[in-house]
Write a protein that holds these residues in place. Structure first.
Motif, PDB file in Angstrom:
ATOM      1  N   VAL A 244       0.856  -1.189   0.000  1.00 14.33           N
ATOM      2  CA  VAL A 244       0.000   0.000   0.000  1.00 14.33           C
ATOM      3  C   VAL A 244       0.892   1.239   0.000  1.00 14.33           C
ATOM      4  O   VAL A 244       1.922   1.274   0.682  1.00 14.33           O
ATOM      5  CB  VAL A 244      -0.912   0.004   1.243  1.00 14.33           C
ATOM      6  CG1 VAL A 244      -1.813   1.235   1.257  1.00 14.33           C
ATOM      7  CG2 VAL A 244      -1.742  -1.270   1.292  1.00 14.33           C
ATOM      8  N   ASP A 245       0.509   2.257  -0.745  1.00 12.97           N
ATOM      9  CA  ASP A 245       1.239   3.527  -0.727  1.00 12.97           C
ATOM     10  C   ASP A 245       1.127   4.127   0.678  1.00 12.97           C
ATOM     11  O   ASP A 245       0.019   4.411   1.144  1.00 12.97           O
ATOM     12  CB  ASP A 245       0.630   4.480  -1.758  1.00 12.97           C
ATOM     13  CG  ASP A 245       1.432   5.769  -1.910  1.00 12.97           C
ATOM     14  OD1 ASP A 245       2.271   6.062  -1.030  1.00 12.97           O
ATOM     15  OD2 ASP A 245       1.206   6.469  -2.906  1.00 12.97           O
ATOM     16  N   PRO A 246       2.253   4.330   1.371  1.00 14.89           N
ATOM     17  CA  PRO A 246       2.188   4.897   2.731  1.00 14.89           C
ATOM     18  C   PRO A 246       1.465   6.242   2.782  1.00 14.89           C
ATOM     19  O   PRO A 246       0.927   6.607   3.837  1.00 14.89           O
ATOM     20  CB  PRO A 246       3.666   5.032   3.115  1.00 14.89           C
ATOM     21  CG  PRO A 246       4.383   4.024   2.279  1.00 14.89           C
ATOM     22  CD  PRO A 246       3.635   4.000   0.977  1.00 14.89           C
TER      23      PRO A 246
ATOM     24  N   GLU B  58      -8.794  -2.748   8.049  1.00 16.13           N
ATOM     25  CA  GLU B  58      -9.987  -2.272   8.763  1.00 16.13           C
ATOM     26  C   GLU B  58     -11.076  -1.866   7.779  1.00 16.13           C
ATOM     27  O   GLU B  58     -12.264  -2.110   8.008  1.00 16.13           O
ATOM     28  CB  GLU B  58      -9.607  -1.105   9.670  1.00 16.13           C
ATOM     29  CG  GLU B  58      -8.771  -1.531  10.871  1.00 16.13           C
ATOM     30  CD  GLU B  58      -8.216  -0.360  11.669  1.00 16.13           C
ATOM     31  OE1 GLU B  58      -8.226   0.786  11.124  1.00 16.13           O
ATOM     32  OE2 GLU B  58      -7.751  -0.573  12.804  1.00 16.13           O
ATOM     33  N   ARG B  59     -10.677  -1.250   6.666  1.00 23.14           N
ATOM     34  CA  ARG B  59     -11.658  -0.881   5.646  1.00 23.14           C
ATOM     35  C   ARG B  59     -12.244  -2.130   4.983  1.00 23.14           C
ATOM     36  O   ARG B  59     -13.456  -2.196   4.727  1.00 23.14           O
ATOM     37  CB  ARG B  59     -11.009   0.029   4.604  1.00 23.14           C
ATOM     38  CG  ARG B  59     -11.985   0.549   3.571  1.00 23.14           C
ATOM     39  CD  ARG B  59     -11.382   1.645   2.725  1.00 23.14           C
ATOM     40  NE  ARG B  59     -11.145   2.857   3.513  1.00 23.14           N
ATOM     41  CZ  ARG B  59     -10.764   4.024   2.973  1.00 23.14           C
ATOM     42  NH1 ARG B  59     -10.567   4.104   1.665  1.00 23.14           N
ATOM     43  NH2 ARG B  59     -10.572   5.069   3.720  1.00 23.14           N
ATOM     44  N   LEU B  60     -11.383  -3.134   4.726  1.00 18.51           N
ATOM     45  CA  LEU B  60     -11.877  -4.387   4.165  1.00 18.51           C
ATOM     46  C   LEU B  60     -12.845  -5.070   5.122  1.00 18.51           C
ATOM     47  O   LEU B  60     -13.846  -5.662   4.696  1.00 18.51           O
ATOM     48  CB  LEU B  60     -10.706  -5.317   3.847  1.00 18.51           C
ATOM     49  CG  LEU B  60      -9.882  -4.976   2.607  1.00 18.51           C
ATOM     50  CD1 LEU B  60      -8.610  -5.820   2.556  1.00 18.51           C
ATOM     51  CD2 LEU B  60     -10.703  -5.176   1.335  1.00 18.51           C
ATOM     52  N   LEU B  61     -12.552  -5.005   6.413  1.00 20.11           N
ATOM     53  CA  LEU B  61     -13.445  -5.592   7.418  1.00 20.11           C
ATOM     54  C   LEU B  61     -14.844  -4.987   7.300  1.00 20.11           C
ATOM     55  O   LEU B  61     -15.853  -5.707   7.359  1.00 20.11           O
ATOM     56  CB  LEU B  61     -12.866  -5.367   8.814  1.00 20.11           C
ATOM     57  CG  LEU B  61     -13.698  -5.882   9.987  1.00 20.11           C
ATOM     58  CD1 LEU B  61     -13.754  -7.404   9.991  1.00 20.11           C
ATOM     59  CD2 LEU B  61     -13.123  -5.361  11.306  1.00 20.11           C
ATOM     60  N   GLU B  62     -14.908  -3.701   7.124  1.00 18.31           N
ATOM     61  CA  GLU B  62     -16.209  -3.033   6.980  1.00 18.31           C
ATOM     62  C   GLU B  62     -16.947  -3.527   5.741  1.00 18.31           C
ATOM     63  O   GLU B  62     -18.189  -3.527   5.702  1.00 18.31           O
ATOM     64  CB  GLU B  62     -16.004  -1.521   6.880  1.00 18.31           C
ATOM     65  CG  GLU B  62     -15.445  -0.886   8.150  1.00 18.31           C
ATOM     66  CD  GLU B  62     -15.070   0.571   7.932  1.00 18.31           C
ATOM     67  OE1 GLU B  62     -15.264   1.074   6.790  1.00 18.31           O
ATOM     68  OE2 GLU B  62     -14.590   1.215   8.882  1.00 18.31           O
ATOM     69  N   LEU B  63     -16.175  -3.976   4.741  1.00 18.93           N
ATOM     70  CA  LEU B  63     -16.775  -4.464   3.499  1.00 18.93           C
ATOM     71  C   LEU B  63     -16.974  -5.977   3.496  1.00 18.93           C
ATOM     72  O   LEU B  63     -17.360  -6.556   2.478  1.00 18.93           O
ATOM     73  CB  LEU B  63     -15.886  -4.066   2.313  1.00 18.93           C
ATOM     74  CG  LEU B  63     -15.740  -2.564   2.062  1.00 18.93           C
ATOM     75  CD1 LEU B  63     -14.694  -2.291   0.985  1.00 18.93           C
ATOM     76  CD2 LEU B  63     -17.081  -1.951   1.664  1.00 18.93           C
TER      77      LEU B  63
ATOM     78  N   ALA C  93     -12.293  -0.734  -1.690  1.00 17.21           N
ATOM     79  CA  ALA C  93     -11.636  -0.200  -0.495  1.00 17.21           C
ATOM     80  C   ALA C  93     -10.466   0.714  -0.867  1.00 17.21           C
ATOM     81  O   ALA C  93     -10.272   1.771  -0.263  1.00 17.21           O
ATOM     82  CB  ALA C  93     -11.130  -1.352   0.384  1.00 17.21           C
ATOM     83  N   LEU C  94      -9.681   0.318  -1.869  1.00 18.62           N
ATOM     84  CA  LEU C  94      -8.548   1.138  -2.282  1.00 18.62           C
ATOM     85  C   LEU C  94      -8.989   2.427  -2.962  1.00 18.62           C
ATOM     86  O   LEU C  94      -8.356   3.485  -2.803  1.00 18.62           O
ATOM     87  CB  LEU C  94      -7.657   0.323  -3.227  1.00 18.62           C
ATOM     88  CG  LEU C  94      -6.871  -0.830  -2.574  1.00 18.62           C
ATOM     89  CD1 LEU C  94      -6.298  -1.753  -3.629  1.00 18.62           C
ATOM     90  CD2 LEU C  94      -5.759  -0.280  -1.689  1.00 18.62           C
ATOM     91  N   ARG C  95     -10.082   2.353  -3.703  1.00 18.21           N
ATOM     92  CA  ARG C  95     -10.559   3.558  -4.390  1.00 18.21           C
ATOM     93  C   ARG C  95     -11.199   4.550  -3.436  1.00 18.21           C
ATOM     94  O   ARG C  95     -11.176   5.756  -3.684  1.00 18.21           O
ATOM     95  CB  ARG C  95     -11.568   3.174  -5.491  1.00 18.21           C
ATOM     96  CG  ARG C  95     -10.904   2.578  -6.705  1.00 18.21           C
ATOM     97  CD  ARG C  95     -11.912   2.114  -7.741  1.00 18.21           C
ATOM     98  NE  ARG C  95     -11.234   1.680  -8.968  1.00 18.21           N
ATOM     99  CZ  ARG C  95     -11.796   0.922  -9.890  1.00 18.21           C
ATOM    100  NH1 ARG C  95     -13.048   0.514  -9.749  1.00 18.21           N
ATOM    101  NH2 ARG C  95     -11.101   0.559 -10.955  1.00 18.21           N
TER     102      ARG C  95
END
Length: 398
Positions: free
Chosen positions: A344-346, A356-361, A396-398
């Motif tokens: 991931v780009d820092p 955590e964002r993936l968890l929400e999804l 999630a990345l977008r």
């Protein structure tokens, strides 16, 4: 005192509490479902509650669960013979590898270290002088001896004094490894692919060169296949990717099918044969329940269908991940089979924040080393579920 105060804080889990699982899906206490793309760090290669594995466990629970190694039981030798046959393509120079069953992966690595040292001492290397060459970025477990040669400050700091006898060289640098091997070296201990480091795959000529170095110097080659083995890379063992054979191999995680801890050291009889009655042991190693599940795992792998599936789905996985790099959503990706490290780009955030964002999804994944996450879905995941998880990752990345 709260319930969180009664549990040691040696983990920082994502905020989800799971209650059940089947295949690649799990459910939490609130009834939400998630796609599991961690698979117990590859312990769940065959998914949650695979029917063949749970059936084997149920049958054995009604018969015998423990005898200790003070006595034999009726599944011990069949398990050893089946694992020996499965491992034959990656153990050097013999048709019938020897098997030493243990419990956890770290226990298997400790066993391999002890075995290599005793083998070297019996060949004339003075006791307390034998060395083992290992790689930077390694992860072989968390015992005192193993963290002594870890290069991860978080795993190592505060746990000294450390066990001597290890030389650390860069992973993937065969010439640095060659320079570290001398007349006091008993073994080279490496992961074929470094999982905890972020699914780091070495150069194509690395493993064949390491094997040749060990041949030239009469040094044991120990392959830690605890995460990479048993189908994860699209081959039964990762060593098959390079056509290389080891003198000793450690197995764990998926060998217990996610049902219970099962591990083993597999290798040449003239090496494992240095262990004699009383010199090493384990109360639960090779217990009947472990052997029943281990036999069922080996049976699942015997047809090659699981490995073939991991290759096919892995090709699709890596194609989709490359499009995320090309689109600027990831800075890098690497891996083989159904196993990938994503950078991931820092500037965007940390691997933890992405998880955590993936968890929400509704997707479970795990970060490692700050800005990297690992994907290791069950090898039995449905193609449409893998695509669903990758769609959610893209979102999630977008």
């Amino acid at each position: 005192m709260t319930s969180s105060d009664t549990l040691a804080h040696n983990y920082h889990p994502l905020p989800v509490t799971l209650t059940s699982g089947e295949g690649a899906w799990v459910r939490d206490v609130e009834g939400r479902t998630y796609l599991d793309l961690l698979a117990g760090y590859s312990a769940l290669n065959f998914g949650h509650r695979h029917p063949d594995l749970t059936a084997a466990a149920h049958r054995q629970l009604d018969r015998l669960t423990l005898s200790s190694r003070a006595f034999d039981h009726d599944l011990l030798h069949p398990f050893a013979e089946a694992l020996s046959a499965l491992s034959r393509p990656v153990i050097a120079g013999i048709d019938a590898p020897m098997v030493l069953p243990m419990n956890t992966g770290a226990e298997a690595v400790e066993t391999a270290i002890k075995t290599a040292r005793k083998w070297g001492h019996q060949r004339g290397i003075p006791e307390d002088e034998g060395t083992i060459v290992v790689a930077e970025g390694n992860f072989h477990g968390r015992t005192t001896t193993i963290v002594s040669f870890s290069t991860d400050p978080e795993a190592r700091q505060g746990f000294g004094p450390f066990t001597p006898g290890f030389r650390v060289v860069p992973f993937g640098d065969a010439q640095a490894l060659r320079a570290a091997v001398d007349e006091r070296t008993v073994a080279v201990l490496l992961e074929p692919i470094q999982g905890e480091q972020g699914v780091v795959v070495p150069p194509a000529d690395y493993w064949p060169t390491v094997r040749q170095i060990c041949n030239d110097t009469d040094t044991l080659l120990i392959a830690d296949e605890i995460q990479s083995g048993l189908g994860r890379t699209g081959t039964t063992f990762a060593l098959e990717l390079w056509g290389v054979r080891a003198d000793l191999m450690t197995l764990g995680k998926a060998l217990g099918g996610g049902v219970l801890p099962v591990s083993a050291v597999v290798g040449c009889p003239d090496v494992l044969g240095v262990l004699t009655p009383g010199s090493h042991g384990s109360t639960f190693g090779g217990n009947p329940l472990a052997c029943a599940v281990g036999l069922a795992v080996i049976e699942l792998l015997s047809t090659g269908q699981v490995q073939h599936r991991a290759r096919e789905l892995g090709t699709h996985l890596h194609e989709r991940l490359r499009t995320l790099v090309q689109g600027g959503l990831l800075t890098g990706t690497r891996g083989v089979g159904l196993w990938a490290g994503l950078d991931v780009d820092p500037a965007w955030g940390t691997g933890r924040q992405l998880c955590e964002r993936l968890l929400e999804l509704g997707v479970l994944a795990k970060d490692t080393h700050g800005s990297t996450i690992r994907l290791a879905p069950p090898l039995t995941i449905a193609a449409e579920d893998l695509d669903l998880a990758l769609d959610r990752l893209t979102h999630a990345l977008r």
